[in-house]
Design an enzyme around this catalytic site. Structure first.
Site, PDB file in Angstrom:
ATOM      1  N   ASP A 134      55.306  47.656  33.115  1.00  0.00           N
ATOM      2  CA  ASP A 134      56.620  46.228  34.143  1.00  0.00           C
ATOM      3  C   ASP A 134      57.653  46.110  33.848  1.00  0.00           C
ATOM      4  O   ASP A 134      58.414  46.780  32.684  1.00  0.00           O
ATOM      5  CB  ASP A 134      55.245  44.952  32.669  1.00  0.00           C
ATOM      6  CG  ASP A 134      55.909  43.726  33.795  1.00  0.00           C
ATOM      7  OD1 ASP A 134      54.324  43.337  34.217  1.00  0.00           O
ATOM      8  OD2 ASP A 134      56.714  43.320  33.720  1.00  0.00           O
TER       9      ASP A 134
ATOM     10  N   LYS B  90      57.865  41.978  27.299  1.00  0.00           N
ATOM     11  CA  LYS B  90      56.769  42.238  27.578  1.00  0.00           C
ATOM     12  C   LYS B  90      56.017  43.611  26.956  1.00  0.00           C
ATOM     13  O   LYS B  90      55.051  44.073  25.987  1.00  0.00           O
ATOM     14  CB  LYS B  90      55.732  42.174  29.173  1.00  0.00           C
ATOM     15  CG  LYS B  90      55.453  40.935  28.930  1.00  0.00           C
ATOM     16  CD  LYS B  90      54.802  40.938  30.318  1.00  0.00           C
ATOM     17  CE  LYS B  90      54.237  38.878  30.964  1.00  0.00           C
ATOM     18  NZ  LYS B  90      53.733  38.792  32.560  1.00  0.00           N
TER      19      LYS B  90
ATOM     20  N   GLU C 158      41.258  42.466  43.711  1.00  0.00           N
ATOM     21  CA  GLU C 158      40.712  41.754  42.440  1.00  0.00           C
ATOM     22  C   GLU C 158      39.944  40.513  42.223  1.00  0.00           C
ATOM     23  O   GLU C 158      40.508  39.020  42.717  1.00  0.00           O
ATOM     24  CB  GLU C 158      41.974  41.351  41.295  1.00  0.00           C
ATOM     25  CG  GLU C 158      42.002  42.019  39.754  1.00  0.00           C
ATOM     26  CD  GLU C 158      40.680  42.628  39.286  1.00  0.00           C
ATOM     27  OE1 GLU C 158      40.877  43.697  39.593  1.00  0.00           O
ATOM     28  OE2 GLU C 158      39.894  41.784  38.434  1.00  0.00           O
ATOM     29  N   PHE C 159      39.065  40.211  41.421  1.00  0.00           N
ATOM     30  CA  PHE C 159      38.290  38.530  41.306  1.00  0.00           C
ATOM     31  C   PHE C 159      38.536  38.354  39.989  1.00  0.00           C
ATOM     32  O   PHE C 159      37.240  37.381  39.251  1.00  0.00           O
ATOM     33  CB  PHE C 159      37.375  38.903  41.819  1.00  0.00           C
ATOM     34  CG  PHE C 159      36.746  38.984  43.552  1.00  0.00           C
ATOM     35  CD1 PHE C 159      37.544  38.241  44.772  1.00  0.00           C
ATOM     36  CD2 PHE C 159      36.584  40.824  43.617  1.00  0.00           C
ATOM     37  CE1 PHE C 159      36.818  38.675  46.070  1.00  0.00           C
ATOM     38  CE2 PHE C 159      36.987  41.321  45.355  1.00  0.00           C
ATOM     39  CZ  PHE C 159      36.984  40.241  45.809  1.00  0.00           C
ATOM     40  N   LEU C 160      39.208  38.852  38.757  1.00  0.00           N
ATOM     41  CA  LEU C 160      38.748  38.391  37.733  1.00  0.00           C
ATOM     42  C   LEU C 160      39.004  37.297  37.368  1.00  0.00           C
ATOM     43  O   LEU C 160      39.420  36.599  38.363  1.00  0.00           O
ATOM     44  CB  LEU C 160      39.452  39.364  36.624  1.00  0.00           C
ATOM     45  CG  LEU C 160      41.172  39.049  36.453  1.00  0.00           C
ATOM     46  CD1 LEU C 160      41.387  38.426  35.702  1.00  0.00           C
ATOM     47  CD2 LEU C 160      41.443  41.085  35.443  1.00  0.00           C
ATOM     48  N   ARG C 161      38.275  36.316  36.572  1.00  0.00           N
ATOM     49  CA  ARG C 161      38.798  35.459  35.842  1.00  0.00           C
ATOM     50  C   ARG C 161      39.117  35.126  35.234  1.00  0.00           C
ATOM     51  O   ARG C 161      38.505  35.729  33.883  1.00  0.00           O
ATOM     52  CB  ARG C 161      37.303  34.158  36.206  1.00  0.00           C
ATOM     53  CG  ARG C 161      36.565  33.656  37.724  1.00  0.00           C
ATOM     54  CD  ARG C 161      35.228  33.305  36.965  1.00  0.00           C
ATOM     55  NE  ARG C 161      34.728  34.276  36.383  1.00  0.00           N
ATOM     56  CZ  ARG C 161      33.817  34.646  35.871  1.00  0.00           C
ATOM     57  NH1 ARG C 161      33.063  32.756  36.043  1.00  0.00           N
ATOM     58  NH2 ARG C 161      33.090  35.408  35.072  1.00  0.00           N
TER      59      ARG C 161
ATOM     60  N   GLY D 201      43.207  24.200  39.663  1.00  0.00           N
ATOM     61  CA  GLY D 201      44.342  24.209  38.712  1.00  0.00           C
ATOM     62  C   GLY D 201      44.778  26.743  38.833  1.00  0.00           C
ATOM     63  O   GLY D 201      44.026  26.926  39.370  1.00  0.00           O
TER      64      GLY D 201
ATOM     65  N   CYS E  52      45.995  31.258  40.976  1.00  0.00           N
ATOM     66  CA  CYS E  52      45.301  31.447  42.564  1.00  0.00           C
ATOM     67  C   CYS E  52      44.861  30.715  43.339  1.00  0.00           C
ATOM     68  O   CYS E  52      45.475  30.113  44.666  1.00  0.00           O
ATOM     69  CB  CYS E  52      44.069  32.354  41.253  1.00  0.00           C
ATOM     70  SG  CYS E  52      44.774  34.780  41.177  1.00  0.00           S
TER      71      CYS E  52
ATOM     72  N   LYS F  90      48.027  28.354  45.713  1.00  0.00           N
ATOM     73  CA  LYS F  90      48.455  29.377  46.383  1.00  0.00           C
ATOM     74  C   LYS F  90      47.989  30.160  47.066  1.00  0.00           C
ATOM     75  O   LYS F  90      48.370  30.437  48.221  1.00  0.00           O
ATOM     76  CB  LYS F  90      49.709  30.566  45.486  1.00  0.00           C
ATOM     77  CG  LYS F  90      48.666  31.641  45.058  1.00  0.00           C
ATOM     78  CD  LYS F  90      49.616  32.734  44.121  1.00  0.00           C
ATOM     79  CE  LYS F  90      49.101  34.054  43.592  1.00  0.00           C
ATOM     80  NZ  LYS F  90      48.226  34.827  45.030  1.00  0.00           N
TER      81      LYS F  90
HETATM   82  P1  NAD Z   1      51.432  37.424  36.453  1.00  0.00           P
HETATM   83  O1  NAD Z   1      52.678  36.580  37.092  1.00  0.00           O
HETATM   84  O2  NAD Z   1      50.987  37.378  35.207  1.00  0.00           O
HETATM   85  O3  NAD Z   1      52.094  39.077  36.289  1.00  0.00           O
HETATM   86  C1  NAD Z   1      52.737  39.748  37.169  1.00  0.00           C
HETATM   87  C2  NAD Z   1      53.807  41.104  36.022  1.00  0.00           C
HETATM   88  O4  NAD Z   1      53.944  41.805  37.174  1.00  0.00           O
HETATM   89  C3  NAD Z   1      54.443  39.783  35.624  1.00  0.00           C
HETATM   90  O5  NAD Z   1      54.349  40.554  34.010  1.00  0.00           O
HETATM   91  C4  NAD Z   1      56.125  41.273  35.919  1.00  0.00           C
HETATM   92  O6  NAD Z   1      57.231  41.215  35.130  1.00  0.00           O
HETATM   93  C5  NAD Z   1      55.495  42.461  36.517  1.00  0.00           C
HETATM   94  N1  NAD Z   1      56.485  42.573  37.872  1.00  0.00           N
HETATM   95  C6  NAD Z   1      56.936  42.663  38.701  1.00  0.00           C
HETATM   96  N2  NAD Z   1      57.418  42.818  39.488  1.00  0.00           N
HETATM   97  C7  NAD Z   1      57.526  44.307  38.777  1.00  0.00           C
HETATM   98  C8  NAD Z   1      57.789  45.370  39.538  1.00  0.00           C
HETATM   99  N3  NAD Z   1      58.594  46.330  40.444  1.00  0.00           N
HETATM  100  N4  NAD Z   1      57.526  46.717  38.323  1.00  0.00           N
HETATM  101  C9  NAD Z   1      56.914  46.093  37.414  1.00  0.00           C
HETATM  102  N5  NAD Z   1      56.058  45.049  36.990  1.00  0.00           N
HETATM  103  C10 NAD Z   1      56.568  44.099  37.276  1.00  0.00           C
HETATM  104  O7  NAD Z   1      50.199  38.208  37.779  1.00  0.00           O
HETATM  105  P2  NAD Z   1      48.650  38.324  37.495  1.00  0.00           P
HETATM  106  O8  NAD Z   1      48.134  36.690  37.273  1.00  0.00           O
HETATM  107  O9  NAD Z   1      48.479  39.240  37.087  1.00  0.00           O
HETATM  108  O10 NAD Z   1      48.406  38.558  39.303  1.00  0.00           O
HETATM  109  C11 NAD Z   1      48.827  39.396  39.728  1.00  0.00           C
HETATM  110  C12 NAD Z   1      48.201  39.391  41.449  1.00  0.00           C
HETATM  111  O11 NAD Z   1      47.060  39.082  41.223  1.00  0.00           O
HETATM  112  C13 NAD Z   1      48.744  38.383  42.018  1.00  0.00           C
HETATM  113  O12 NAD Z   1      48.781  38.846  43.289  1.00  0.00           O
HETATM  114  C14 NAD Z   1      46.886  37.234  41.554  1.00  0.00           C
HETATM  115  O13 NAD Z   1      47.380  36.511  42.817  1.00  0.00           O
HETATM  116  C15 NAD Z   1      45.813  38.252  41.425  1.00  0.00           C
HETATM  117  N6  NAD Z   1      45.277  38.189  41.028  1.00  0.00           N
HETATM  118  C16 NAD Z   1      45.259  36.881  39.823  1.00  0.00           C
HETATM  119  C17 NAD Z   1      44.245  36.598  39.385  1.00  0.00           C
HETATM  120  C18 NAD Z   1      45.012  35.843  37.770  1.00  0.00           C
HETATM  121  O14 NAD Z   1      43.560  35.255  37.123  1.00  0.00           O
HETATM  122  N7  NAD Z   1      45.560  35.923  37.333  1.00  0.00           N
HETATM  123  C19 NAD Z   1      42.928  37.011  39.485  1.00  0.00           C
HETATM  124  C20 NAD Z   1      42.329  38.026  41.077  1.00  0.00           C
HETATM  125  C21 NAD Z   1      43.393  37.878  40.993  1.00  0.00           C
END
Ligand code: NAD
Length: 445
Positions: free
Chosen positions: A30, A35, A149-152, A255, A258, A261
């Site tokens: 990251d 973090k 990814e489909f996790l919740r 809300g 996901c 947006k």
């Molecule tokens: P998040 O915001 O919790 O985490 C993203 C992380 O990526 C952050 O820690 C950020 O610092 C890091 N990051 C950004 N650019 C970076 C880089 N160049 N190098 C290293 N680290 C970098 O996001 P999330 O909730 O985990 O979601 C990630 C993706 O997965 C999104 O596209 C989201 O739509 C998708 N998704 C999320 C969920 C969910 O439940 N959160 C479920 C399915 C899919």
């Protein structure tokens, strides 16, 4: 296999940890040094049940490490997984700046053939864009793959180990086979598609689930007007296997990071090819209105909210997570304050994250469900945490100025409410108070 996961958010961290638990060597990267420092110190930046223990186990067993150094991490890997955020931009489209930056950083670090697999939710065509960006910056061979990814959140580890399906969008057999090998220990329900279809499956799935939620919420709103009970209606509908029981819980709408947006992004994806996705636009509109129904119920029961104290149970967008991104609480609480109310709030884990988004002198931060109720004129449940399901309603009622409970998630049954003096407003069910005799034992509630 040797994996590097870029982005240690809800998706990247959980996926990386679970893949390491399956025996793969995983480096999680990251760019947020705080973090990574937390993770190196044994702390976990997000709330997800069981995650801390799983991280500890796999670090001790030597399969999981954390770094901010993307270059070394990419060079070590056979498969590089992109799991960075794709937040909504002001136009509604997905903001791809983190994806593009990650692609550039991967490209300059490449030292031989790798698969670059994207787990982030990205608009159709994005993986091809990643291919172009990387291809312009390196001569090393690579393949791109879409693995949405489909996790919740709240059940992320369970969902990762027991997915309903894995979608692999690949351009060739070699990449498809490597990704199948990686995911085979999780399930045999693996569907291999072209890259664009995989990207679309993710958006279509989220849009469909959001549609189900807005649909049942509209039925609930009609139930309130015609005197039907949405709990019974949803049960009667859900037993039809063509409909299914899940996502038929009426409430204050969806809300989280996901659905809001991703629905907006799909409307934009359609718009970009001159298709007006009317149905999905309505789904979004219905969802937006639904969260304000609880405010209307507070006004119906209290009259003006000026000077009134409203207790709020739950801030996170759903239970078992500390994520407040796009949580209904972030709109409802400022609106209540705007109407002159003092607001007492409590959430089992999301208080700090909420405070980082919104803080105000009219908010009293409480340390438990009972404290919220003390001297409140009304209580409003926004998140269906187990802790709230298990409160002693009679005890809660005694703490309050007025026994008014607005349940935005239909947590309590009418039978439970009948044993109290509450005026109880829920979603899509008749208003209840102790003056009405409970005569519903014969119903399937
Ligand atoms: P998040 O915001 O919790 O985490 C993203 C992380 O990526 C952050 O820690 C950020 O610092 C890091 N990051 C950004 N650019 C970076 C880089 N160049 N190098 C290293 N680290 C970098 O996001 P999330 O909730 O985990 O979601 C990630 C993706 O997965 C999104 O596209 C989201 O739509 C998708 N998704 C999320 C969920 C969910 O439940 N959160 C479920 C399915 C899919």
């Amino acid at each position: 296999m040797k994996l590097t996961v870029i982005g240690t958010g809800y998706v990247g961290l959980v996926s990386g940890v679970c893949f390491s638990d399956l025996g793969n060597d995983v480096i999680c990267v990251d760019k947020d040094a705080k973090k990574i420092e937390m993770l190196l110190n044994g702390e976990v930046p997000i709330y997800e049940l069981g995650l801390k223990e799983l991280i500890e186990k796999n670090r001790i067993e030597g399969r999981l490490s954390f770094t901010t150094d993307i270059s070394v991490a990419v060079q070590e890997a056979e498969i590089v997984i992109i799991a960075v955020g794709t937040p909504q931009s002001p136009s509604g489209e997905a903001n791809l700046q983190f994806i593009e930056q990650a692609a550039r950083e991967i490209a300059v670090a490449l030292n031989g053939y790798k698969i670059i697999a994207t787990k982030s939710t990205v608009p159709v065509g994005t993986n091809e864009r990643i291919k172009t960006i990387v291809g312009e910056l390196t001569d090393h061979p690579f393949d791109i793959v879409s693995v949405p990814e489909f996790l919740r959140e709240g059940s992320a580890i369970k969902d990762t180990f027991h997915p309903d399906r894995i979608v692999i969008g690949a351009e060739n057999k070699r990449a498809a086979e490597m990704m199948i090998e990686l995911h085979q220990p999780l399930t045999n329900k693996i569907i291999v598609t072209d890259v664009r279809s995989a990207e679309m499956i993710k958006y279509a799935s989220n849009a469909f689930l959001a549609t189900k939620i807005s649909f049942i919420n509209e039925i609930a709103n009609i139930c309130e007007k015609v005197g039907a009970d949405i709990t019974l209606v949803a049960r009667g509908m859900g037993l039809d296997r063509r409909i299914g029981e899940s996502f038929l819980n009426a409430g204050i709408g969806y809300g989280g990071s996901c659905f809001p947006k991703d629905t907006n992004a799909l409307i934009q994806i359609a718009g970009n090819v001159e298709y007006d996705f009317k149905l999905l636009r309505s789904v979004v509109e219905v969802n937006q209105m639904q969260r304000f129904n609880v405010i209307q119920k507070l006004v119906d029961s209290l009259g003006s909210l000026e000077g009134k104290t409203v207790g709020i149970w739950g801030l996170s967008f759903k239970p078992n997570t500390d994520d407040v991104r796009e949580a209904p609480s972030l709109e409802i609480i400022p609106a209540l304050i705007g109407m002159g109310a003092k607001v007492k709030v409590y959430d089992p884990v999301a208080m700090d994250k909420f405070r980082a988004f919104f803080n105000h002198e009219s908010i009293v931060w409480c340390s438990g469900a009972i404290e919220v109720a003390e001297s409140a004129d009304a209580l409003c449940l926004l998140t269906e945490w187990e802790e709230f399901r298990n409160v002693n309603l009679q005890q809660i009622e005694k703490q309050m100025n007025q026994p008014i409970l607005v349940d935005g998630r239909n947590v309590f049954s009418h039978k439970e409410i009948a044993d109290t003096g509450f005026y109880y407003y829920s979603v899509g069910r008749p208003m209840m108070n102790s003056l009405q005799p409970y005569d519903r034992e014969f119903l399937s509630v």
